[in-house]
Motif scaffolding. Structure first.
Motif, PDB file in Angstrom:
ATOM      1  N   GLY A 207     -44.037  -5.056  13.947  1.00 57.57           N
ATOM      2  CA  GLY A 207     -43.134  -5.035  15.089  1.00 57.57           C
ATOM      3  C   GLY A 207     -42.575  -6.412  15.397  1.00 57.57           C
ATOM      4  O   GLY A 207     -42.428  -6.791  16.560  1.00 57.57           O
ATOM      5  N   ARG A 210     -38.407  -8.233  16.940  1.00 58.74           N
ATOM      6  CA  ARG A 210     -37.959  -8.676  18.274  1.00 58.74           C
ATOM      7  C   ARG A 210     -39.163  -8.875  19.187  1.00 58.74           C
ATOM      8  O   ARG A 210     -40.313  -8.665  18.781  1.00 58.74           O
ATOM      9  N   ILE A 212     -42.268  -9.762  21.547  1.00 62.45           N
ATOM     10  CA  ILE A 212     -43.491 -10.553  21.385  1.00 62.45           C
ATOM     11  C   ILE A 212     -43.770 -10.793  19.905  1.00 62.45           C
ATOM     12  O   ILE A 212     -44.146 -11.909  19.506  1.00 62.45           O
ATOM     13  N   ASP A 231     -41.272  -4.192  10.291  1.00 64.15           N
ATOM     14  CA  ASP A 231     -40.715  -3.381  11.376  1.00 64.15           C
ATOM     15  C   ASP A 231     -40.145  -2.101  10.790  1.00 64.15           C
ATOM     16  O   ASP A 231     -40.099  -1.938   9.563  1.00 64.15           O
ATOM     17  N   ASP A 254     -42.342   2.357   8.485  1.00 62.99           N
ATOM     18  CA  ASP A 254     -42.905   2.872   9.725  1.00 62.99           C
ATOM     19  C   ASP A 254     -44.424   2.777   9.608  1.00 62.99           C
ATOM     20  O   ASP A 254     -45.016   3.352   8.695  1.00 62.99           O
ATOM     21  N   ILE A 255     -45.010   2.059  10.534  1.00 66.35           N
ATOM     22  CA  ILE A 255     -46.449   1.770  10.451  1.00 66.35           C
ATOM     23  C   ILE A 255     -47.283   3.048  10.574  1.00 66.35           C
ATOM     24  O   ILE A 255     -48.462   3.066  10.189  1.00 66.35           O
ATOM     25  N   ASN A 278     -49.040  -5.829  16.213  1.00 67.18           N
ATOM     26  CA  ASN A 278     -48.270  -6.014  17.446  1.00 67.18           C
ATOM     27  C   ASN A 278     -47.382  -4.818  17.781  1.00 67.18           C
ATOM     28  O   ASN A 278     -47.102  -4.584  18.957  1.00 67.18           O
ATOM     29  N   TYR A 343     -50.585   5.494  26.961  1.00 70.37           N
ATOM     30  CA  TYR A 343     -50.551   4.072  26.592  1.00 70.37           C
ATOM     31  C   TYR A 343     -51.893   3.406  26.923  1.00 70.37           C
ATOM     32  O   TYR A 343     -52.459   2.665  26.114  1.00 70.37           O
ATOM     33  N   LYS A 347     -54.404   1.622  24.238  1.00 72.15           N
ATOM     34  CA  LYS A 347     -54.740   0.190  24.289  1.00 72.15           C
ATOM     35  C   LYS A 347     -56.236  -0.024  24.545  1.00 72.15           C
ATOM     36  O   LYS A 347     -56.820  -0.999  24.067  1.00 72.15           O
ATOM     37  N   PRO A 374     -51.887  -8.560  26.737  1.00 74.88           N
ATOM     38  CA  PRO A 374     -50.845  -9.137  27.604  1.00 74.88           C
ATOM     39  C   PRO A 374     -50.762  -8.415  28.942  1.00 74.88           C
ATOM     40  O   PRO A 374     -51.057  -7.223  29.038  1.00 74.88           O
ATOM     41  N   GLY A 375     -50.362  -9.166  29.944  1.00 70.72           N
ATOM     42  CA  GLY A 375     -50.047  -8.581  31.246  1.00 70.72           C
ATOM     43  C   GLY A 375     -48.552  -8.353  31.306  1.00 70.72           C
ATOM     44  O   GLY A 375     -47.969  -7.776  30.388  1.00 70.72           O
ATOM     45  N   ILE A 377     -45.149  -9.445  30.571  1.00 67.23           N
ATOM     46  CA  ILE A 377     -44.466 -10.424  29.720  1.00 67.23           C
ATOM     47  C   ILE A 377     -42.967 -10.119  29.761  1.00 67.23           C
ATOM     48  O   ILE A 377     -42.564  -8.951  29.683  1.00 67.23           O
ATOM     49  N   THR A 379     -39.937  -9.278  28.454  1.00 62.90           N
ATOM     50  CA  THR A 379     -39.337  -8.770  27.202  1.00 62.90           C
ATOM     51  C   THR A 379     -38.400  -7.621  27.550  1.00 62.90           C
ATOM     52  O   THR A 379     -38.291  -7.238  28.713  1.00 62.90           O
ATOM     53  N   THR A 382     -40.222  -4.893  29.483  1.00 61.64           N
ATOM     54  CA  THR A 382     -40.414  -5.038  30.926  1.00 61.64           C
ATOM     55  C   THR A 382     -39.079  -5.152  31.664  1.00 61.64           C
ATOM     56  O   THR A 382     -39.000  -4.824  32.843  1.00 61.64           O
TER      57      THR A 382
HETATM   58  P1  NAD Z   1     -40.765  -4.345  21.878  1.00 65.02           P
HETATM   59  O1  NAD Z   1     -40.447  -2.905  22.126  1.00 65.02           O
HETATM   60  O2  NAD Z   1     -39.777  -5.366  22.311  1.00 65.02           O
HETATM   61  O3  NAD Z   1     -41.073  -4.571  20.332  1.00 65.02           O
HETATM   62  C1  NAD Z   1     -41.906  -3.704  19.597  1.00 65.02           C
HETATM   63  C2  NAD Z   1     -41.513  -3.756  18.140  1.00 65.02           C
HETATM   64  O4  NAD Z   1     -42.368  -2.849  17.432  1.00 65.02           O
HETATM   65  C3  NAD Z   1     -40.065  -3.312  17.886  1.00 65.02           C
HETATM   66  O5  NAD Z   1     -39.405  -4.211  17.040  1.00 65.02           O
HETATM   67  C4  NAD Z   1     -40.248  -1.950  17.233  1.00 65.02           C
HETATM   68  O6  NAD Z   1     -39.200  -1.609  16.327  1.00 65.02           O
HETATM   69  C5  NAD Z   1     -41.587  -2.116  16.520  1.00 65.02           C
HETATM   70  N1  NAD Z   1     -42.185  -0.821  16.235  1.00 65.02           N
HETATM   71  C6  NAD Z   1     -42.307   0.240  17.090  1.00 65.02           C
HETATM   72  N2  NAD Z   1     -42.837   1.276  16.429  1.00 65.02           N
HETATM   73  C7  NAD Z   1     -43.058   0.881  15.151  1.00 65.02           C
HETATM   74  C8  NAD Z   1     -43.555   1.535  14.009  1.00 65.02           C
HETATM   75  N3  NAD Z   1     -43.925   2.814  14.048  1.00 65.02           N
HETATM   76  N4  NAD Z   1     -43.648   0.836  12.847  1.00 65.02           N
HETATM   77  C9  NAD Z   1     -43.253  -0.458  12.785  1.00 65.02           C
HETATM   78  N5  NAD Z   1     -42.762  -1.125  13.860  1.00 65.02           N
HETATM   79  C10 NAD Z   1     -42.651  -0.454  15.024  1.00 65.02           C
HETATM   80  O7  NAD Z   1     -42.198  -4.572  22.561  1.00 65.02           O
HETATM   81  P2  NAD Z   1     -42.898  -5.921  23.099  1.00 65.02           P
HETATM   82  O8  NAD Z   1     -42.707  -5.977  24.562  1.00 65.02           O
HETATM   83  O9  NAD Z   1     -42.511  -7.059  22.272  1.00 65.02           O
HETATM   84  O10 NAD Z   1     -44.439  -5.545  22.867  1.00 65.02           O
HETATM   85  C11 NAD Z   1     -45.164  -5.917  21.711  1.00 65.02           C
HETATM   86  C12 NAD Z   1     -46.604  -5.454  21.867  1.00 65.02           C
HETATM   87  O11 NAD Z   1     -47.164  -5.990  23.059  1.00 65.02           O
HETATM   88  C13 NAD Z   1     -46.756  -3.941  21.987  1.00 65.02           C
HETATM   89  O12 NAD Z   1     -47.941  -3.541  21.319  1.00 65.02           O
HETATM   90  C14 NAD Z   1     -46.890  -3.733  23.478  1.00 65.02           C
HETATM   91  O13 NAD Z   1     -47.576  -2.535  23.779  1.00 65.02           O
HETATM   92  C15 NAD Z   1     -47.689  -4.957  23.852  1.00 65.02           C
HETATM   93  N6  NAD Z   1     -47.583  -5.319  25.272  1.00 65.02           N
HETATM   94  C16 NAD Z   1     -46.401  -5.729  25.819  1.00 65.02           C
HETATM   95  C17 NAD Z   1     -46.358  -6.078  27.155  1.00 65.02           C
HETATM   96  C18 NAD Z   1     -45.095  -6.583  27.816  1.00 65.02           C
HETATM   97  O14 NAD Z   1     -45.139  -6.940  28.992  1.00 65.02           O
HETATM   98  N7  NAD Z   1     -43.961  -6.669  27.115  1.00 65.02           N
HETATM   99  C19 NAD Z   1     -47.493  -5.987  27.937  1.00 65.02           C
HETATM  100  C20 NAD Z   1     -48.678  -5.553  27.364  1.00 65.02           C
HETATM  101  C21 NAD Z   1     -48.708  -5.230  26.025  1.00 65.02           C
END
Ligand code: NAD
Length: 438
Positions: A207, A210, A212, A231, A254-255, A278, A343, A347, A374-375, A377, A379, A382
């Protein structure tokens, strides 16, 4: 989405108005940059109780933090309190005696790191006093303000904890506060080039097109790793853009595919050193309104695929000795969140995976397994939250602001560090000490 409130409170009139109204006063955090790689100021070492820990003799190079040593109690940028010798309520009073006079003068965005000992199952007085340090640390974190953080490291060997202390005493840990990290006694090796600790290593970040994941890939590349950006095929363009910028390669799949592990192994014939799980999705609904498909898609991406690919890459030997697995949990998996039963379950499952697998993976494969949680963040994920809920999410932590993807990335880089081999089975929240959960 810019945090306009943080910008507003950074101005003199903004500070005046918000203080008069009793509103949160977030401080602009000092984060790592190549120009400002270290906290600026002195470090103060204090002791409570009779300690056997000889920070200097055990090879802990606090000079690597870039902080100057001091015995002066004025304006230290970092205070390390060695409380490993606290064995009872009487010696616990020395914690108060040591920090009470200095806490006010710690600089903005400064650090307090308390060193504790593992709880002794044969001595309930020691265990009570050492557990007390946890409540102390978390409480001080909630009241200290001005972008300052307070963390507790439980350790037996200071040398094994060197990478952890270097991280917690640096601007890289700006959004990590109120955490308790346990460091084992394992022998650790310092990297040949401290500026590029991951040189010669390969890191795969799922992932990473983009958000995190992109920041994690950037930070691991900065630390010298060869990066594989994984990704979904739909994100191929972005994945290639990130990979090209970092001199790495893109792997689009696709993971959740059954053969994802086998395809990753095939793409990495020379092996893998750092695996960052991630990729993650949300499909929020309260349980009463949640169709099975929303449940299964979230569980599949966030948990089942993490289990499958971890198993496959350990079994195939793709993850080499000295390897690191960093999985992404969330505070929603620790504290729970309305509308996120799927979710939160996924997690929390990641946390269970980490705690169970960590000792075995280290014993059998020489690989550590940890999680970042993460709390809030900043992005796209959020930014999509409705305004008022988003604003509450941002402020409901001790630092009164959201974190940045770089904060999660720096925490991941510390866990991936070659000298972090004694950090195993840990779940480290990157949440500014969120008020949700412990
Ligand atoms: P995001 O949606 O911006 O990015 C996620 C990325 O994962 C995307 O590029 C997406 O295409 C890829 N992805 C999704 N499904 C996939 C799959 N099946 N195979 C391969 N890639 C796949 O999300 P983010 O905000 O950057 O979050 C990243 C991680 O952090 C996630 O695990 C999310 O749950 C966790 N997280 C985020 C926050 C936050 O505040 N943003 C908080 C807690 C946890």
């Amino acid at each position: 989405m810019a945090d306009r409130y943080l910008s507003f409170t950074g101005t003199a009139p903004g500070r005046f108005v918000t203080r008069r109204l009793g509103l949160p006063q977030p401080a602009a955090l000092k984060r790592f940059s190549p120009e400002r790689p270290a906290l600026e100021g002195d470090r103060l070492l204090l002791t409570a109780g009779k300690s056997d820990l000889d920070l200097a003799a055990t090879g802990l190079d606090l000079a690597a933090t870039g902080l100057g040593p001091t015995t002066a109690r004025e304006q230290p940028a970092a205070v390390v309190l060695d409380a490993t010798g606290v064995r009872d309520v009487e010696t616990l009073a020395e914690v108060h005696a040591a920090l009470h006079p200095v806490v006010r003068s710690v600089t903005s965005s400064g650090r307090i790191v308390v060193l504790g000992a593992p709880l002794d199952p044969a001595d309930h007085h020691q265990a009570a006093a050492q557990q007390a340090l946890e409540g102390f640390t978390r409480s001080l974190g909630k009241e200290i303000g001005r972008g300052r953080t307070v963390n507790l490291v439980r350790l037996t060997d200071a040398r094994a904890a060197a990478s952890t202390l270097a991280f917690l005493l640096s601007p890289k840990s700006a959004y990590v506060s109120g955490q308790v990290v346990e460091v084992g006694p394992q022998d650790v090796t310092a990297p040949a080039d401290p500026a590029r600790p991951l040189a010669g290593r390969t890191a795969l970040v799922t992932g990473a097109a983009r958000g995190i994941g992109e920041a994690v890939a950037e930070t691991l590349a900065r630390d010298g790793a060869r990066i594989v950006v994984l990704d979904v095929p739909q994100a191929e363009q972005d994945a290639r853009r990130v990979a090209d910028r970092l001199g790495g390669t893109a792997l689009t799949l696709d993971i959740t595919a059954d053969d994802a592990g086998a395809r990753i192994a095939a793409a990495l014939p020379d092996g893998l050193d750092v695996l960052v799980h991630n990729a993650g999705i949300t499909r929020d609904r309260r349980l009463v309104n949640m169709p099975a498909e929303r449940w299964s898609s979230v569980l599949d991406v966030n948990l089942a695929s993490v289990l499958r690919t971890t198993d496959a890459l350990l079994a195939s030997g793709t993850l080499r000795e000295g390897g690191r697995i960093v999985a992404t949990a969330s505070i929603a998996g620790l504290a729970g969140n309305a509308g996120q039963t799927n979710y939160g379950a996924s997690k929390a499952g990641v946390v269970g995976l980490v705690r169970s697998l960590a000792p075995r993976a280290l014993a059998e494969h020489g690989v550590t397994v940890n999680a970042v949680a993460p709390g809030f963040i900043e992005t796209r994920m959020t930014a999509a939250i409705p305004l008022f809920i988003r604003e509450a999410g941002r402020r409901m932590n001790s630092l009164a602001q959201g974190g940045l993807p770089a904060d999660v990335a720096e925490t991941t880089a510390w866990l991936a560090h070659p000298a972090s081999g004694a950090v195993n089975g840990q779940v480290v929240r990157v949440c500014g000490q969120s008020l949700l959960g412990a």
